[in-house]
Design a protein around this motif. Structure first.
Motif, PDB file in Angstrom:
ATOM      1  N   SER A 284     -18.271 -35.102  15.915  1.00 42.94           N
ATOM      2  CA  SER A 284     -17.768 -35.999  14.883  1.00 42.94           C
ATOM      3  C   SER A 284     -18.232 -37.435  15.070  1.00 42.94           C
ATOM      4  CB  SER A 284     -16.231 -35.968  14.866  1.00 42.94           C
ATOM      5  OG  SER A 284     -15.754 -34.667  14.614  1.00 42.94           O
TER       6      SER A 284
ATOM      7  N   TRP B 182      -7.741 -36.976   8.987  1.00 36.92           N
ATOM      8  CA  TRP B 182      -9.115 -36.737   9.435  1.00 36.92           C
ATOM      9  C   TRP B 182     -10.089 -37.280   8.410  1.00 36.92           C
ATOM     10  CZ3 TRP B 182     -10.013 -34.004  14.014  1.00 36.92           C
ATOM     11  CH2 TRP B 182     -11.357 -33.814  14.334  1.00 36.92           C
ATOM     12  N   HIS B 183     -10.982 -38.150   8.823  1.00 32.76           N
ATOM     13  CA  HIS B 183     -12.030 -38.658   7.948  1.00 32.76           C
ATOM     14  C   HIS B 183     -13.131 -39.248   8.808  1.00 32.76           C
ATOM     15  CE1 HIS B 183     -13.861 -40.286   4.315  1.00 32.76           C
ATOM     16  NE2 HIS B 183     -14.051 -41.408   4.979  1.00 32.76           N
TER      17      HIS B 183
ATOM     18  N   GLU C 214     -18.605 -43.413   6.895  1.00 33.88           N
ATOM     19  CA  GLU C 214     -19.709 -43.196   5.975  1.00 33.88           C
ATOM     20  C   GLU C 214     -20.719 -44.325   6.120  1.00 33.88           C
ATOM     21  OE1 GLU C 214     -17.835 -42.967   2.196  1.00 33.88           O
ATOM     22  OE2 GLU C 214     -16.533 -41.291   2.765  1.00 33.88           O
TER      23      GLU C 214
ATOM     24  N   LYS D  61     -13.347 -49.539   5.213  1.00 32.04           N
ATOM     25  CA  LYS D  61     -12.944 -48.154   5.418  1.00 32.04           C
ATOM     26  C   LYS D  61     -14.117 -47.256   5.783  1.00 32.04           C
ATOM     27  CE  LYS D  61      -9.066 -48.412   2.162  1.00 32.04           C
ATOM     28  NZ  LYS D  61      -8.489 -47.867   0.904  1.00 32.04           N
ATOM     29  N   GLU D  62     -15.280 -47.547   5.214  1.00 32.44           N
ATOM     30  CA  GLU D  62     -16.440 -46.679   5.449  1.00 32.44           C
ATOM     31  C   GLU D  62     -16.972 -46.775   6.876  1.00 32.44           C
ATOM     32  OE1 GLU D  62     -17.896 -50.422   3.262  1.00 32.44           O
ATOM     33  OE2 GLU D  62     -16.195 -49.035   3.159  1.00 32.44           O
TER      34      GLU D  62
ATOM     35  N   SER E 262     -13.975 -43.869  11.527  1.00 35.67           N
ATOM     36  CA  SER E 262     -13.687 -42.444  11.693  1.00 35.67           C
ATOM     37  C   SER E 262     -12.306 -42.332  12.305  1.00 35.67           C
ATOM     38  CB  SER E 262     -14.707 -41.767  12.616  1.00 35.67           C
ATOM     39  OG  SER E 262     -15.949 -41.581  11.971  1.00 35.67           O
TER      40      SER E 262
END
Length: 357
Positions: free
Chosen positions: A197, A306-307, A310, A341-342, A345
């Motif tokens: 991840s 979970w994210h 980007e 936010k991008e 993780s």
């Protein structure tokens, strides 16, 4: 503690994908070492010639594992050997339909390190199963390895109990396992990418924050970083006896990357989980929000916390551990520190009050 990551195998955006991410196998391995690292951490080393067919760098033994994970197949009580799964497109539904007393448990763990070791002759078992099903689809093992060598990996476990004093299956297995015991695991096949991840993109600085359940993953990242990396690591552990930064291997990893500050915080009985992480995160981000007006975030039952970031550009933030702690840390980053936010993780490995590993 195991990490209940999404069940579908994921590949890191850092790595070139050479083949489908669904190329994986069941690898029988043998316990080669068991080492108590601290009061709460134990390391189990696993080896087997089957790992020659695993994705690099497991099969090459380079140690550059960057948060790679495998799925450990913990056998049920009374099992006489490693778990066998007949892999096909419907294996997962069949697995989940069987009672745990028959099939055992599947738990996700970080590969903390990998290396090559002398073959010991205890683990000549071939792959127990793989997708694709044809052995001809395996990438040829045409690479130079020292004769008589095979891969070995380290898996670090957090020893813990629930409110009733019971250990989860992963923790219980790690406490009782012995050298020579066999177990099997799921991992991507050679030619595929490792499941991971960690995805910093083009970020110039790192901020890695987690509790003890995230320590194996974050320390594996630290061990694998390029020497010119910059940033900070904050780990919260159960107590002073779990000071991971005192371990020689961790000190060497931190010294190798002098631009990344490693901070290990011990949690006292009077402090809530994540309290020191929140304070440290606010400090490093330069915010002064008072705790009483910034209540702890709570993860709802069934909520997936979970994210993956980007394409982070400036600072890459990785937050991992107990889900409510992770939600609180993310709120600090976004709402208080104004981080994009991008670039973040966040991974809730588990929820307080729910046994996972």
């Amino acid at each position: 503690m195991s990490k209940p990551r999404p069940s579908a195998p994921r590949s890191s955006v850092r790595r070139e994908v050479k083949r489908s991410i669904n190329q994986y196998g069941v690898f029988p391995v043998t316990v080669s070492r068991v080492e108590k690292l601290t009061d709460s951490f134990v390391r189990v080393s696993l080896t087997g010639r089957s790992l020659l067919h695993a994705a690099a760098p497991i099969s090459d033994g380079t140690g550059q594992v960057y948060d790679a994970y495998i799925k450990l197949l913990i056998p049920p009580a009374g099992a006489s050997g490693p778990t066998m799964i007949e892999l096909d497109t419907s294996w997962r539904s069949r697995w989940l339909a069987a009672p745990e007393s028959e099939r055992g448990y599947m738990r996700t763990y970080t590969v903390s390190n990998s290396r090559l070791v002398p073959s010991v002759g205890l683990d000549e078992t071939p792959l127990l199963g793989m997708l694709p099903a044809a052995e001809a689809d395996l990438e040829p093992l045409e690479r130079e390895l020292p004769e008589g060598q095979q891969p070995e990996i380290d898996v670090d476990f957090v020893l813990h109990t629930d409110s009733e004093g019971k250990s989860g299956p992963g923790s219980a297995w790690a406490e009782q396992t012995r050298v020579g015991q066999q177990i099997s695991l799921l991992a991507p096949l050679r030619g595929s990418t490792l499941w991971a991840s960690y995805n910093p993109g083009e970020a110039r600085s790192l901020l890695l924050v987690g509790d003890e359940t995230a320590a194996p993953a974050i320390l594996s990242i630290l061990r694998s970083l390029p020497t010119e990396a910059t940033g900070a690591v904050f780990l919260e552990v159960p107590g002073a006896e779990d000071a991971l930064d005192r371990l020689p291997e961790v000190r060497r990893a931190a010294q190798r990357v002098p631009g990344v500050r490693l901070n290990v915080l011990d949690r006292s009985d009077q402090q809530a989980r994540g309290q020191q992480l929140a304070a440290s995160l606010r400090q490093v981000c330069g915010v002064e929000t008072l705790e009483e007006i910034a209540p702890r975030e709570e993860a709802a039952p069934g909520e997936i916390v979970w994210h993956l970031a980007e394409n982070p550009v400036d600072t890459y933030v990785l937050l991992a551990g107990e889900s409510s702690v992770v939600k609180t840390l993310r709120r600090i980053c976004v709402n208080e520190a104004g981080l994009p936010k991008e670039s973040i993780s966040f991974m809730g490995y588990w929820k307080a009050g729910q046994a996972e590993g």
